[in-house]
Design a protein around this motif. Sequence first.
Motif, PDB file in Angstrom:
ATOM      1  N   GLY A  19      17.529  45.429  65.136  1.00 13.07           N
ATOM      2  CA  GLY A  19      17.055  44.527  64.165  1.00 13.07           C
ATOM      3  C   GLY A  19      18.020  43.647  63.558  1.00 13.07           C
ATOM      4  O   GLY A  19      17.643  42.529  63.077  1.00 13.07           O
ATOM      5  N   ALA A  20      19.349  43.720  63.717  1.00 14.36           N
ATOM      6  CA  ALA A  20      20.243  42.869  63.295  1.00 14.36           C
ATOM      7  C   ALA A  20      21.053  42.326  64.460  1.00 14.36           C
ATOM      8  O   ALA A  20      21.220  43.115  65.556  1.00 14.36           O
ATOM      9  N   ALA A  21      21.843  41.291  64.221  1.00 11.61           N
ATOM     10  CA  ALA A  21      22.522  40.669  65.426  1.00 11.61           C
ATOM     11  C   ALA A  21      23.561  41.364  65.782  1.00 11.61           C
ATOM     12  O   ALA A  21      24.289  42.185  64.916  1.00 11.61           O
ATOM     13  N   LEU A  22      23.736  41.473  67.321  1.00 12.25           N
ATOM     14  CA  LEU A  22      24.841  42.476  67.568  1.00 12.25           C
ATOM     15  C   LEU A  22      26.385  41.448  67.800  1.00 12.25           C
ATOM     16  O   LEU A  22      26.106  40.350  68.340  1.00 12.25           O
ATOM     17  N   LEU A  23      27.212  42.026  67.376  1.00 11.17           N
ATOM     18  CA  LEU A  23      28.552  41.101  67.221  1.00 11.17           C
ATOM     19  C   LEU A  23      29.137  41.228  68.557  1.00 11.17           C
ATOM     20  O   LEU A  23      28.991  42.376  69.321  1.00 11.17           O
ATOM     21  N   ARG A  27      28.904  44.274  71.560  1.00  6.91           N
ATOM     22  CA  ARG A  27      28.462  44.033  73.079  1.00  6.91           C
ATOM     23  C   ARG A  27      29.629  44.706  73.918  1.00  6.91           C
ATOM     24  O   ARG A  27      29.272  45.345  74.746  1.00  6.91           O
ATOM     25  N   SER A  28      30.770  44.277  73.752  1.00  2.00           N
ATOM     26  CA  SER A  28      31.906  44.643  74.528  1.00  2.00           C
ATOM     27  C   SER A  28      31.994  45.962  74.425  1.00  2.00           C
ATOM     28  O   SER A  28      32.445  46.648  75.477  1.00  2.00           O
ATOM     29  N   HIS A  29      31.984  46.598  73.320  1.00  2.00           N
ATOM     30  CA  HIS A  29      32.134  48.300  73.159  1.00  2.00           C
ATOM     31  C   HIS A  29      31.016  48.880  73.770  1.00  2.00           C
ATOM     32  O   HIS A  29      31.355  50.012  74.669  1.00  2.00           O
ATOM     33  N   LEU A  30      29.657  48.268  73.870  1.00  2.00           N
ATOM     34  CA  LEU A  30      28.849  49.099  74.667  1.00  2.00           C
ATOM     35  C   LEU A  30      28.950  48.970  76.246  1.00  2.00           C
ATOM     36  O   LEU A  30      28.897  50.026  76.880  1.00  2.00           O
ATOM     37  N   LEU A  31      29.512  47.865  76.773  1.00  2.00           N
ATOM     38  CA  LEU A  31      29.872  47.799  77.960  1.00  2.00           C
ATOM     39  C   LEU A  31      30.982  48.789  78.404  1.00  2.00           C
ATOM     40  O   LEU A  31      31.271  49.443  79.664  1.00  2.00           O
ATOM     41  N   ARG A  32      31.994  48.885  77.300  1.00  2.00           N
ATOM     42  CA  ARG A  32      33.120  49.721  77.738  1.00  2.00           C
ATOM     43  C   ARG A  32      32.566  51.410  77.674  1.00  2.00           C
ATOM     44  O   ARG A  32      33.334  51.953  78.586  1.00  2.00           O
ATOM     45  N   LEU A  33      31.779  51.667  76.890  1.00  2.00           N
ATOM     46  CA  LEU A  33      31.209  53.026  76.902  1.00  2.00           C
ATOM     47  C   LEU A  33      30.740  53.378  78.420  1.00  2.00           C
ATOM     48  O   LEU A  33      30.920  54.302  78.891  1.00  2.00           O
ATOM     49  N   ASP A 146      22.592  58.116  74.430  1.00  2.00           N
ATOM     50  CA  ASP A 146      22.732  58.691  73.064  1.00  2.00           C
ATOM     51  C   ASP A 146      24.184  58.156  72.671  1.00  2.00           C
ATOM     52  O   ASP A 146      24.295  57.859  71.435  1.00  2.00           O
ATOM     53  N   LEU A 147      25.152  57.868  73.596  1.00  2.00           N
ATOM     54  CA  LEU A 147      26.463  57.486  73.079  1.00  2.00           C
ATOM     55  C   LEU A 147      26.283  56.163  72.454  1.00  2.00           C
ATOM     56  O   LEU A 147      27.062  55.820  71.498  1.00  2.00           O
ATOM     57  N   MET A 148      25.514  55.282  73.102  1.00  2.00           N
ATOM     58  CA  MET A 148      25.514  53.867  72.748  1.00  2.00           C
ATOM     59  C   MET A 148      24.725  53.888  71.255  1.00  2.00           C
ATOM     60  O   MET A 148      24.896  53.138  70.558  1.00  2.00           O
ATOM     61  N   GLU A 155      27.982  51.656  63.407  1.00  3.18           N
ATOM     62  CA  GLU A 155      28.414  50.410  63.086  1.00  3.18           C
ATOM     63  C   GLU A 155      27.200  49.714  62.037  1.00  3.18           C
ATOM     64  O   GLU A 155      27.497  48.487  61.658  1.00  3.18           O
ATOM     65  N   GLY A 156      26.325  50.485  61.708  1.00  5.36           N
ATOM     66  CA  GLY A 156      25.438  49.955  60.472  1.00  5.36           C
ATOM     67  C   GLY A 156      24.111  49.561  61.177  1.00  5.36           C
ATOM     68  O   GLY A 156      23.465  49.187  60.257  1.00  5.36           O
ATOM     69  N   HIS A 157      23.804  49.904  62.347  1.00  2.00           N
ATOM     70  CA  HIS A 157      22.366  49.333  62.840  1.00  2.00           C
ATOM     71  C   HIS A 157      21.462  50.317  62.432  1.00  2.00           C
ATOM     72  O   HIS A 157      21.629  51.490  62.863  1.00  2.00           O
ATOM     73  N   ASP A 158      20.550  50.148  61.717  1.00  2.00           N
ATOM     74  CA  ASP A 158      19.418  51.050  61.442  1.00  2.00           C
ATOM     75  C   ASP A 158      18.086  50.982  62.047  1.00  2.00           C
ATOM     76  O   ASP A 158      17.232  51.573  61.898  1.00  2.00           O
ATOM     77  N   ASP A 159      18.206  49.967  63.002  1.00  4.66           N
ATOM     78  CA  ASP A 159      16.857  49.561  63.671  1.00  4.66           C
ATOM     79  C   ASP A 159      17.317  49.249  65.111  1.00  4.66           C
ATOM     80  O   ASP A 159      17.574  48.073  65.625  1.00  4.66           O
ATOM     81  N   VAL A 160      17.524  50.414  66.110  1.00  3.38           N
ATOM     82  CA  VAL A 160      18.035  50.267  67.489  1.00  3.38           C
ATOM     83  C   VAL A 160      16.946  50.984  68.515  1.00  3.38           C
ATOM     84  O   VAL A 160      16.210  51.887  68.204  1.00  3.38           O
TER      85      VAL A 160
END
Length: 286
Positions: A19-23, A27-33, A146-148, A155-160
């Motif tokens: 619901g809010a822009a990904l920094l 994005r890099s952290h998601l790929l790293r996970l 789940d990890l993502m 990180e504060g995203h409440d709409d994912v």
Amino acid sequence: MADSFSFEAIGTGWRVDTGAALLPGQRSHLLRLAEEYDALYSRFRTDSGVMALAAAGGSLPLPPHGADLGRLLRSLYELTGGGVSPLVGDPLAAQGYDAGYSLTPTQQPAPARAWNDVLTWTDDGLALREPAILDVGAAGKGQLVDLMVDYLRAEGHDDVVVDASGDMRRAADGTITVALEHPYDPTSAIGVVGLGTGALCASASNRRAWGDGLHHVLDARTGRSVDTVVATWVLAADAMTADGLCTALFLTDPADLATAFTFDYVLMYSDGRARCSAPLAGALFS
């Protein structure tokens, strides 16, 4: 959704909607996970942790989330009488679903080795008494979802919504309607379900099929592909559990799993019949 991020990881397509822009760093952290998870558990890359065990046995330290995966897999192993097992990797490879995707069986179907004979899985890691190919596909993709989600919420995203090609988890207000893809016709659905905050996972035997009746959902007790159930869907609080239960429903009755887990489900059998939990937050089409 304000932002959408699509990428390929662990051999499948992913989409992350927020619901809010990904920094950029998020994005890099998601790929790293995804890369770290693949480097641990993939049996399709020679440099992974589990393939080192396949070559020589021994031990493999795991991050904290490895304990959760081990406990779930052990529970499913016991509830299915050994039908769901991380030791199914060798039978899968023997039937052609190997690291090179040869899709050519090299042996007659044979049972996976017994967990207690070969594998020790503790909160710190796992160990093999002898070389064996581990396969955590029964629940691993769901755990990565789940990890993502957990990372983005921290990180504060409440709409994912994180969707890994059929395994999804949502953390948001309200409910969305999700179609249940027909396993024999991807242009149609057998029904719909409502997804609030929680996970919906799916598994179908036609997604990775080859040869005559061969597909990736094996019964570890026999080493043979399951031929009675063709598709499963599970609604649960988290994607790791939903993913694992999807696999287990190919091998045991929902009532057996309900003794240990809270979930809703839809099953489709090879004769075209469908079965669902009651009540179901959705509907099956006639």
